[in-house]
Enzyme design. Sequence first.
Site, PDB file in Angstrom:
ATOM      1  N   GLU A  12     -22.438 -45.002  48.623  1.00 56.18           N
ATOM      2  CA  GLU A  12     -23.031 -46.303  48.232  1.00 56.18           C
ATOM      3  C   GLU A  12     -24.200 -46.246  48.846  1.00 56.18           C
ATOM      4  OE1 GLU A  12     -22.933 -46.625  43.979  1.00 56.18           O
ATOM      5  OE2 GLU A  12     -22.239 -44.534  44.451  1.00 56.18           O
ATOM      6  N   VAL A  17     -30.905 -40.810  47.623  1.00 58.18           N
ATOM      7  CA  VAL A  17     -32.582 -41.938  47.324  1.00 58.18           C
ATOM      8  C   VAL A  17     -33.146 -40.991  49.091  1.00 58.18           C
ATOM      9  CG1 VAL A  17     -33.592 -43.244  47.214  1.00 58.18           C
ATOM     10  CG2 VAL A  17     -31.739 -43.140  46.144  1.00 58.18           C
ATOM     11  N   LYS A  37     -24.887 -30.087  49.305  1.00 58.66           N
ATOM     12  CA  LYS A  37     -23.794 -31.446  49.903  1.00 58.66           C
ATOM     13  C   LYS A  37     -22.950 -30.264  49.666  1.00 58.66           C
ATOM     14  CE  LYS A  37     -22.107 -35.371  48.416  1.00 58.66           C
ATOM     15  NZ  LYS A  37     -22.804 -36.739  48.664  1.00 58.66           N
ATOM     16  N   ALA A 112     -20.641 -36.660  52.341  1.00 66.47           N
ATOM     17  CA  ALA A 112     -20.457 -37.534  51.561  1.00 66.47           C
ATOM     18  C   ALA A 112     -19.480 -38.947  52.485  1.00 66.47           C
ATOM     19  CB  ALA A 112     -18.899 -37.034  50.943  1.00 66.47           C
ATOM     20  N   GLY A 171     -31.566 -47.839  53.534  1.00 63.25           N
ATOM     21  CA  GLY A 171     -31.116 -46.910  52.577  1.00 63.25           C
ATOM     22  C   GLY A 171     -31.713 -47.712  51.015  1.00 63.25           C
ATOM     23  N   PRO A 201     -37.309 -49.185  49.943  1.00 61.88           N
ATOM     24  CA  PRO A 201     -37.253 -50.158  48.945  1.00 61.88           C
ATOM     25  C   PRO A 201     -36.490 -50.281  48.027  1.00 61.88           C
ATOM     26  CG  PRO A 201     -39.487 -49.094  48.089  1.00 61.88           C
ATOM     27  CD  PRO A 201     -38.903 -48.361  49.279  1.00 61.88           C
TER      28      PRO A 201
END
Length: 243
Positions: A12, A17, A37, A112, A171, A201
């Site tokens: 997270e 992103v 992935k 991951a 991130g 951002p």
Amino acid sequence: MTVLVVTGTGTEIGKTVTTAAVAAVAVRAGRSVAVLKPAQTGVAPGDPGDVDDVVRLAGDRVTPVELGRYPEPLAPGTAAARAGLPPVRPAQIAEAAQKLAASHDLVLVEGAGGLLVHFDAEGSTLADAARLLDAPVLVVARAGLGTLNSVQLTAEALRSRGLRHSGVVIGSWPREPDLAERCNVADLPRVAGVGLAGAIPAGAGTLTPQEFRAGAARWLGPALGGVWDAETFTAAEGPPAFG
Ligand SMILES: Nc1ncnc2c1ncn2[C@@H]1O[C@H](COP(=O)(O)OP(=O)(O)OP(=O)(O)O)[C@@H](O)[C@H]1O
Ligand SMILES: [Mg+2]
């Protein structure tokens, strides 16, 4: 650079992103892009995974590939063992990435969680896959207090394995950074031993795909195909005067 491994200092953090931003910039430049992935956890069959987020943000010219998916939101090795499913091995990751590299200009491999998360019961990691691929590793990090330690640990783990560290991307950079976040802009490159490669951002992940694709080049430095400049960013957003 055809294969770029994207890891983070944890889960997270903004790997997906960031991966989407790198993909969006490459697509805009006319490059063909695949995103791999290896192990997607915490999803039911048919649920969207990280690769689907990347395609949503970067566009359907990106080829999405998953090698394994597991229902429980755990480290892939644990999730695989508990589900009675085969784990994803580093050799499979490397083989899949090499195959994609034969037909794409850029292959992004999103790990991951962090670098040393186990993919199988033997303790194989994304670092093992990066070594098989001889691919550089991009590290996505948090902006705030606590990130320096995680970024240095990750950098040391990469170096001790003979892996190439291709830079740190923040991130999620807040609109109103606090003191620690501002000071970290100067300290992150020191502890990483490599420069900042970009800053995404906060809120970028919730932009419309059109806004995301239009903005991505301004969040990533030249090494990732963008126009973001570490020096300008540090002057504007970095440490304030003492007191
Ligand atoms: N810059 C950003 N703008 C908006 N949302 C963000 C940003 N960075 C991260 N997020 C949000 O934070 C959450 C985690 O981000 P993301 O999925 O990219 O993390 P991750 O490092 O890929 O996690 P995982 O280890 O699960 O793959 C998501 O809900 C994402 O939309
Ligand atoms: Mg992710």
